[in-house]
Design a protein around this motif. Structure first.
Motif, short mmCIF file in Angstrom:
data_model
loop_
_atom_site.label_atom_id
_atom_site.label_comp_id
_atom_site.label_asym_id
_atom_site.label_seq_id
_atom_site.Cartn_x
_atom_site.Cartn_y
_atom_site.Cartn_z
N ASP A 238 0.80 -1.22 0.00
CA ASP A 238 0.00 0.00 0.00
C ASP A 238 0.84 1.27 0.00
OD1 ASP A 238 0.81 0.56 2.55
OD2 ASP A 238 -1.14 0.21 3.49
N GLN B 74 1.78 3.30 2.16
CA GLN B 74 2.78 3.52 3.21
C GLN B 74 3.95 2.55 3.11
OE1 GLN B 74 -0.13 3.28 6.30
NE2 GLN B 74 0.19 5.41 6.90
N GLY B 75 3.89 1.68 2.10
CA GLY B 75 4.95 0.70 1.93
C GLY B 75 4.72 -0.56 2.76
N THR B 76 3.56 -0.64 3.42
CA THR B 76 3.21 -1.84 4.19
C THR B 76 3.03 -3.01 3.23
OG1 THR B 76 2.06 -0.52 5.84
CG2 THR B 76 1.52 -2.85 5.77
N THR B 77 3.68 -4.13 3.54
CA THR B 77 3.55 -5.31 2.69
C THR B 77 3.20 -6.53 3.54
OG1 THR B 77 5.89 -5.79 2.95
CG2 THR B 77 5.24 -4.55 1.00
N TYR B 78 2.48 -7.45 2.95
CA TYR B 78 2.29 -8.76 3.59
C TYR B 78 1.80 -9.77 2.58
CZ TYR B 78 -2.54 -6.96 4.03
OH TYR B 78 -3.77 -6.41 3.79
N GLU B 79 1.97 -11.04 2.95
CA GLU B 79 1.42 -12.14 2.16
C GLU B 79 0.36 -12.81 3.01
OE1 GLU B 79 4.37 -14.82 0.19
OE2 GLU B 79 5.79 -13.38 1.01
N GLN C 231 0.49 -9.41 11.92
CA GLN C 231 0.62 -8.01 11.49
C GLN C 231 -0.77 -7.38 11.42
OE1 GLN C 231 0.96 -5.86 7.55
NE2 GLN C 231 3.06 -6.57 7.79
N THR D 67 -2.22 -10.05 8.28
CA THR D 67 -1.82 -11.42 8.03
C THR D 67 -1.43 -12.08 9.35
OG1 THR D 67 -0.31 -12.88 6.82
CG2 THR D 67 0.57 -10.77 7.54
N ALA E 45 6.91 -1.90 7.64
CA ALA E 45 7.66 -1.49 6.44
C ALA E 45 9.01 -0.89 6.83
CB ALA E 45 6.85 -0.49 5.62
#
Lengths: 218, 238
Positions: free
Chosen positions: A122, A124-129, B48, B56, B78
């Motif tokens: 997103d 804000q650079g938030t990442t997840y799988e 998270q 997740t 992040a």
């Protein structure tokens, strides 16, 4: 600012399935009713976007450049789903760190070398799988339905079940999300590659509305 | 205060307004570290979150680094991931330049410098670093987002940090317990490994009950002279 609403993504037995409607809103105005918000990126990856649609167009341009460079290198390597996701996370985090973000929530789905991938990035650079991902309003109204149907069943859920789940969840969103549309697209990524369906109509029944009196209590 | 801006009263002409953007977010989660005479335990949950949503159930926030150290990050995921990426690059660079592995104390200082280097746009991360010193005894370094650092025997941080810290102070530090029997409970700040593992698991299962941002899975890294091992313990997924 022209924006798109929720995108949904799930894992199922043979790969990844994603869904979104085709509306791009201008505030509360349903401005563009035939915008494709899930696109193929290369041969193994799908990208779904909610948020600012011109930022999404810019992101697609960047990815196209990447794919062209990849093609011209002709070294046998091509960008896979995980790479695309990683690239987008770098792009989005770099832009947020310049406090000039690309205003999107993105879902990357794909299938390559027998492995599924489903990830999120997103503004804000938030990442997840995860095995189910939903953006925007879908994170509140859709995600619980997706989790209940998918968690623990990632390897048994059939294509037909996955398709029905996404259509049913988009219907719930269509009933409650005022920035949604009943024209939707479903995309799949599996061993045979990626495909995005033609837009089709979501069936819904608003006849209960005739019986509502006042604010709908009782 | 004087202002150059025009009239602020309501009128037919709207002043164009930027949509508020914050480059920061809090992704929750809890981390913990206990150092012993010949080991360090560094643990963290893998949930998270953002607001009331779980993004997740598995996004690791504890990372093994190439020099036998383990770093637990908490706060903004992040920023944490990007900080770890930078540290790993620095550790590799150090290896090539100096032809030796970076010592834990050097890494501890580096981390403080890296964090303070972004003093005016900080990494929104609460770090806990575990490693063994030259004598083989375990130490924990804990940081705030701008690089204040303290060398300790135990630490915890994150969304349930305030729930766990007094438990560790009592059980490991024997704070305010003059009557405690050092023969059965060990010296303050020097717990046997099995006991420390028990405290770690108990701390997280309890924190999961009260803190909505902690849960799903617990990842426990154990640093010993022989190397680093990982153990996963399921936590409540509600």
């Amino acid at each position: 600012m022209v924006t798109g609403t929720s995108v949904l993504g799930i894992k199922y037995k043979d790969g990844i399935m994603m869904a979104a409607d085709t509306l791009a809103s201008y505030g509360s105005l349903a401005r563009f009713r035939d915008v494709q918000r899930i696109v193929p990126v290369g041969e193994h990856t799908l990208l779904g976007a909610s948020g600012e649609m011109s930022d999404f167009a810019y992101i697609q341009e960047q990815l196209d450049k990447l794919l062209v460079a990849d093609h011209l290198a002709a070294d046998g390597h091509t960008a896979g789903p995980h790479f695309i996701w990683q690239y987008l996370s770098r792009l989005m985090y770099a832009r947020r760190s310049r406090v000039n973000p690309l205003w999107n929530s993105l879902i990357v789905g794909g299938f390559r070398d027998g492995k599924r991938f489903l990830g999120f990035v997103d503004l804000q650079g938030t990442t997840y799988e995860a095995s189910t991902i939903a953006t925007g309003f879908g994170a509140y109204l859709g995600q619980p339905l997706l989790r209940k149907a998918v968690e623990g069943k990632e390897d048994t859920l059939t294509k037909e079940e996955a398709h029905k789940l996404l259509v049913d969840t988009l219907r719930v969103l269509y009933y409650r999300d005022a920035r949604s549309l009943d024209k939707i697209q479903i995309a799949t990524a599996d061993a045979s590659g990626v495909s995005v369906s033609e837009p089709f109509k979501l069936d819904s029944d608003w006849s209960f509305g005739a019986d509502i009196r006042g604010y709908g209590a009782l | 205060m004087l202002s150059a801006a025009g009239p602020t009263h309501a009128g037919p002409v709207r002043i164009p307004m930027e949509h508020g953007f914050s480059p920061y977010t809090d992704n929750g989660g809890t981390t913990l570290a206990i150092a012993g005479d010949d080991y360090v335990i560094v643990a963290g949950d893998t949930r998270q979150s953002e607001g009331y949503s779980i993004n997740t159930r598995y996004c690791p926030k504890v990372f093994k680094l190439d020099n036998n150290c383990v770093l637990a990050t908490g706060g903004m995921a992040a920023d944490g991931q990007n900080l770890v990426r930078r540290l790993k690059q620095s550790i590799e660079q150090y290896h090539h330049v100096h032809a030796k592995t970076m010592s834990p104390s050097a890494l501890a200082q580096l981390l403080s410098v890296v964090l303070y280097g972004k003093r005016h746009f900080p990494y929104f991360v609460w770090n806990t670093l575990g490693g063994l010193d030259a004598d083989g005894s375990g130490w924990v370094y804990s940081y705030d987002p701008v690089g204040n650092v303290e060398k300790r025997k135990w630490a915890c941080a994150g969304s349930a940090g305030h729930l766990i810290m007094p438990f560790l102070d009592a059980k490991i530090g024997h704070h305010h317990q003059s009557q405690i029997d050092a023969k059965t409970e060990g010296k303050p700040g020097s717990v046997p490994f099995d006991t420390a593992m028990k405290y770690t698991k108990d701390a997280f299962t309890s924190a999961t009950e009260r803190d909505i941002y902690t849960g799903d899975l617990l990842e426990i890294f154990v640093i010993r002279k022989s190397g680093v091992t990982v153990e996963q313990i399921p936590l409540k997924r509600d």
